[in-house]
Design a protein around this motif. Structure first.
Motif, PDB file in Angstrom:
ATOM      1  N   THR A  11      27.792 -42.124   5.994  1.00  0.00           N
ATOM      2  CA  THR A  11      27.950 -41.015   6.949  1.00  0.00           C
ATOM      3  C   THR A  11      29.243 -41.090   7.751  1.00  0.00           C
ATOM      4  OG1 THR A  11      26.926 -42.171   8.812  1.00  0.00           O
ATOM      5  CG2 THR A  11      25.444 -41.011   7.297  1.00  0.00           C
ATOM      6  N   GLY A  12      29.781 -42.289   7.912  1.00  0.00           N
ATOM      7  CA  GLY A  12      30.971 -42.436   8.752  1.00  0.00           C
ATOM      8  C   GLY A  12      30.651 -42.658  10.214  1.00  0.00           C
ATOM      9  N   ALA A  13      29.399 -43.031  10.511  1.00  0.00           N
ATOM     10  CA  ALA A  13      29.017 -43.251  11.915  1.00  0.00           C
ATOM     11  C   ALA A  13      29.045 -44.735  12.276  1.00  0.00           C
ATOM     12  CB  ALA A  13      27.621 -42.690  12.181  1.00  0.00           C
TER      13      ALA A  13
ATOM     14  N   ALA B 152      35.278 -29.438   9.343  1.00  0.00           N
ATOM     15  CA  ALA B 152      34.484 -29.949  10.470  1.00  0.00           C
ATOM     16  C   ALA B 152      33.944 -31.346  10.170  1.00  0.00           C
ATOM     17  CB  ALA B 152      33.340 -28.988  10.762  1.00  0.00           C
ATOM     18  N   PHE B 153      34.096 -32.241  11.121  1.00  0.00           N
ATOM     19  CA  PHE B 153      33.592 -33.610  10.959  1.00  0.00           C
ATOM     20  C   PHE B 153      32.070 -33.659  11.121  1.00  0.00           C
ATOM     21  CE2 PHE B 153      37.983 -34.683  11.402  1.00  0.00           C
ATOM     22  CZ  PHE B 153      38.111 -35.918  10.772  1.00  0.00           C
TER      23      PHE B 153
ATOM     24  N   TRP C 263      31.583 -41.885  18.067  1.00  0.00           N
ATOM     25  CA  TRP C 263      30.914 -42.686  17.031  1.00  0.00           C
ATOM     26  C   TRP C 263      31.564 -42.532  15.661  1.00  0.00           C
ATOM     27  CZ3 TRP C 263      28.626 -46.018  19.696  1.00  0.00           C
ATOM     28  CH2 TRP C 263      28.010 -45.675  20.907  1.00  0.00           C
ATOM     29  N   ARG C 264      32.634 -41.725  15.613  1.00  0.00           N
ATOM     30  CA  ARG C 264      33.304 -41.475  14.344  1.00  0.00           C
ATOM     31  C   ARG C 264      34.129 -42.696  13.929  1.00  0.00           C
ATOM     32  NH1 ARG C 264      36.741 -36.308  14.979  1.00  0.00           N
ATOM     33  NH2 ARG C 264      34.716 -35.346  15.357  1.00  0.00           N
ATOM     34  N   LEU C 265      33.942 -43.147  12.701  1.00  0.00           N
ATOM     35  CA  LEU C 265      34.707 -44.288  12.201  1.00  0.00           C
ATOM     36  C   LEU C 265      36.105 -43.828  11.788  1.00  0.00           C
ATOM     37  CD1 LEU C 265      32.048 -45.930   9.864  1.00  0.00           C
ATOM     38  CD2 LEU C 265      33.068 -47.022  11.881  1.00  0.00           C
TER      39      LEU C 265
ATOM     40  N   ASN D 264      36.055 -40.944   7.081  1.00  0.00           N
ATOM     41  CA  ASN D 264      36.038 -39.604   7.666  1.00  0.00           C
ATOM     42  C   ASN D 264      35.180 -38.682   6.817  1.00  0.00           C
ATOM     43  OD1 ASN D 264      38.428 -39.702   9.846  1.00  0.00           O
ATOM     44  ND2 ASN D 264      38.958 -40.992   8.085  1.00  0.00           N
ATOM     45  N   THR D 265      34.041 -38.300   7.363  1.00  0.00           N
ATOM     46  CA  THR D 265      33.114 -37.452   6.627  1.00  0.00           C
ATOM     47  C   THR D 265      33.207 -36.033   7.170  1.00  0.00           C
ATOM     48  OG1 THR D 265      31.691 -39.361   6.420  1.00  0.00           O
ATOM     49  CG2 THR D 265      30.731 -37.253   5.868  1.00  0.00           C
ATOM     50  N   VAL D 266      33.459 -35.077   6.267  1.00  0.00           N
ATOM     51  CA  VAL D 266      33.561 -33.678   6.703  1.00  0.00           C
ATOM     52  C   VAL D 266      32.599 -32.824   5.889  1.00  0.00           C
ATOM     53  CG1 VAL D 266      35.995 -33.941   7.377  1.00  0.00           C
ATOM     54  CG2 VAL D 266      35.434 -33.101   5.095  1.00  0.00           C
ATOM     55  N   HIS D 267      32.167 -31.737   6.483  1.00  0.00           N
ATOM     56  CA  HIS D 267      31.299 -30.791   5.781  1.00  0.00           C
ATOM     57  C   HIS D 267      32.110 -30.061   4.719  1.00  0.00           C
ATOM     58  CE1 HIS D 267      27.937 -31.329   8.530  1.00  0.00           C
ATOM     59  NE2 HIS D 267      28.805 -31.295   9.523  1.00  0.00           N
ATOM     60  N   ILE D 268      31.518 -29.884   3.553  1.00  0.00           N
ATOM     61  CA  ILE D 268      32.169 -29.094   2.510  1.00  0.00           C
ATOM     62  C   ILE D 268      32.060 -27.622   2.915  1.00  0.00           C
ATOM     63  CG2 ILE D 268      32.119 -28.441   0.069  1.00  0.00           C
ATOM     64  CD1 ILE D 268      30.920 -31.178  -0.541  1.00  0.00           C
TER      65      ILE D 268
END
Lengths: 402, 402
Positions: A159-161, A305-306, A312-314, A318-322
């Protein structure tokens, strides 16, 4: 017809020539040329005095990376999942209660590990993309005062958290429990202080922010964790992972043969860690944070958008919505085919919904970010969702200048 | 003082420059320059289509090396001991009786593996240095008709003894049992025909006669073994080794992520196996046999006595008694220091009593044998036990000409 022909024709394959990719997925990350070169140095024996000296340096370098003085710090001869299982198999005894936090794929694996080791998992669930909630952990301990261990993921690769490892470990300590911490993606990519934070058993992987080849799992155990392992009533169920045996090879003057260490991969890990020490661990953390800001600015300029909220973002994952109407598999295939760029797909319930962009170790470089923005803008535009690469570049450059 | 200084000073180590050894111990063996070069090729992702194609070639190459058509043939991402444990953990269920043959160190490890998997080991002991006695195995099955598995070592790395895998497997089959076979040292060094001999679960190592870097364990499973794994009543105790999960990555069209494969080591294994296919497996067996005769002639000219009698002596692992009044450790240190030559010490009860000379894979070359004879004659003479290198060379050359 000979037996050979009966069984299997003699295969005729050429040497494998891998394409030259830029790795911005969740790992492996790009290896530095120095690290690749180290892998090809002549193999020597695993009991050779020269190799044994290198093992000692490796342990010291890993202690630095983990920010610990733990004597029992070494790379397990297997991928991160073997490091994970080594922690659980050695610390969990049949019947033990373990509080396991799950806010992504890798917390789920911890539950599997607890159960297969004969333990009872008390599961603390949090939404994927959010950190572990310390209050829930506190409540779980109150409801299960017999719990001997708290297990959580510091940096959820799915998740990237990031979660607050220091706060979680403090709760465990108050309830007399030890901690098992997944630092696969966090080690060398963001602040991690094993001793200051009081973490007991921590495992990582070689192929994330250390930018070494996959297949090694650095681990470290506090004196309290070691004491518990040495006081076990039951045998560790795995012979290979039984630390009471492995220690005679990695951590005793005798260097008793246990298994044949993966020599060349260890050359690579040594070289990665030498580079980390040259840069300085705090400088490495700062580099990941700074270049994350650059990538983020570019993504935001493209309206991506992340998934994870600050703080808490690593930076390294970096995880973004498709975006709606974009075909996930097609886009990733285009990046790979046209730009030799690998990014990560979503895992589990996030499959098809998110992309994961790694900025790990040697992959965390300005040039990679520019390539990524250019490739992504081109591919999105081709899919009918116009993205402005110029604006993304400008935003990224401004973020770096701030 | 910063936290960094408190915890651990920033280490300042140079890149590791290994000495250039000649490896004639029990493994690792010398890597061919082509194999070393392959290790340094650029790392790509473990789900990259180019990597997946290479995995398919690897499986076909391994099937050729094992002389099998088994679909389930792949390299486990860990040292040989992980391959061993993968076989036992998947095939043994709690309460199962397993007949285990022990004629050296590695048979002993099999017993540990059976017991830690919850099985009951019926031990068939034979003298170290001798092959497993088929009659004893037959008797053990008669006394334990409930036994579901027979486990034995094809080529005992601790003694240099070969056992008759074909005959042992035939006995197991008559009693309705499957076989688990340690082929760590035999694969590619002497005849091994998995299908013709009817072996069910076979594990090996990358660092012996395949002359790849250590850390990978080729395995193969017969359809009967696979069926038994799929029909298990209990979960495999190891998550990492659970073949029902690993298969989705290595053996399905889906290529589901399980763990991050050790990419660069797999490049090396592919390159080793391409070279083996170029030579031809039967030619490789013949080369080991021919150069063993050369080494043997040289040793006999120096009055060194073999531990294992013909026809059970392994060409690729030559164990000789240490002559009286020769200091084991001093002599091996001299070989390493003065000749950069690594040979193997004795293990367990043979420690201090034997030396083990590997002639494995790329180490099985005339030049290595000449260096070994020269080095050994010099070191023995220095220790007051004169050895005639000229006579040894002459005998070795004659043996090669025969």
């Amino acid at each position: 017809m000979s037996a050979l022909e009966n069984i299997s024709a003699r295969p005729s394959f050429a040497s494998f020539a891998p394409p030259s990719r830029t790795l911005m997925g969740p790992g492996p990350s790009d290896l530095a040329p120095r690290t690749l070169a180290a892998l090809a140095r002549p193999t020597i024996g695993h009991l050779d005095p020269a190799f044994v000296s290198m093992m000692d340096e490796l342990k010291e370098l890993l202690r630095y990376a983990f920010q610990t003085t733990n004597a029992l710090t070494f790379p397990v001869s297997g991928p991160g999942s073997v490091g994970m299982e080594t922690c659980f198999d050695n610390l969990v005894e049949p019947g033990d209660t373990v509080i396991v936090c799950r806010n992504g794929v890798f917390g789920g694996r911890m539950i599997e590990n607890v159960q297969r080791a004969g333990g009872i998992a008390v599961i603390v669930d949090d939404t994927w993309g959010e950190p572990v909630d310390p209050q829930k952990v506190e409540d779980a301990f109150k409801a299960n005062p017999q719990a001997k261990l708290l297990a959580f993921v510091h940096a959820e690769t799915s998740t990237g958290a990031r979660s607050d490892a220091q706060a979680l470990a403090a709760i465990a300590r108050r309830f007399g429990a030890l901690t098992i911490v997944d630092a696969v993606t966090s080690l060398a990519g963001c602040e991690l202080r094993v001793d200051d934070w009081g973490l007991d058993a921590v495992y990582s992987g070689s192929q994330k922010c250390l930018s070494c080849t996959p297949g090694l799992s650095p681990v470290t155990f506090s004196p309290a964790a070691l004491a518990r392992i040495q006081a076990r009533k039951s045998k560790v169920q795995s012979w290979f992972m039984d630390l009471n045996l492995v220690l005679d090879y990695w951590n005793s003057a005798k260097r008793t043969y246990h298994h044949t260490a993966p020599i060349n991969s260890l050359y690579g890990l040594h070289e990665s860690l030498v580079q980390l020490a040259e840069e300085g661990i705090e400088n490495a953390w700062a580099r990941h944070a700074r270049l994350h800001r650059m990538l983020r600015a570019g993504f935001e300029a493209m309206d991506l958008a992340f998934v994870v909220a600050e703080p808490w973002r690593l930076p390294q994952l970096n995880t973004v919505h498709i975006p709606a109407d974009v075909n996930d598999a097609d886009l990733r295939r285009q990046l790979l085919t046209d730009f030799n760029l690998e990014i990560g797909a979503g895992l589990g319930p996030l499959a098809g919904k998110v992309w994961r962009f790694g900025l790990m170790g040697h992959s965390c470089r300005e040039g990679n970010i520019l390539l990524c923005l250019e490739a992504l803008a081109t591919a999105l535009t081709r899919q009918g969702r116009p993205a402005d690469a110029d604006a993304a570049f400008a935003a990224a450059r401004r973020a770096l200048a701030d």
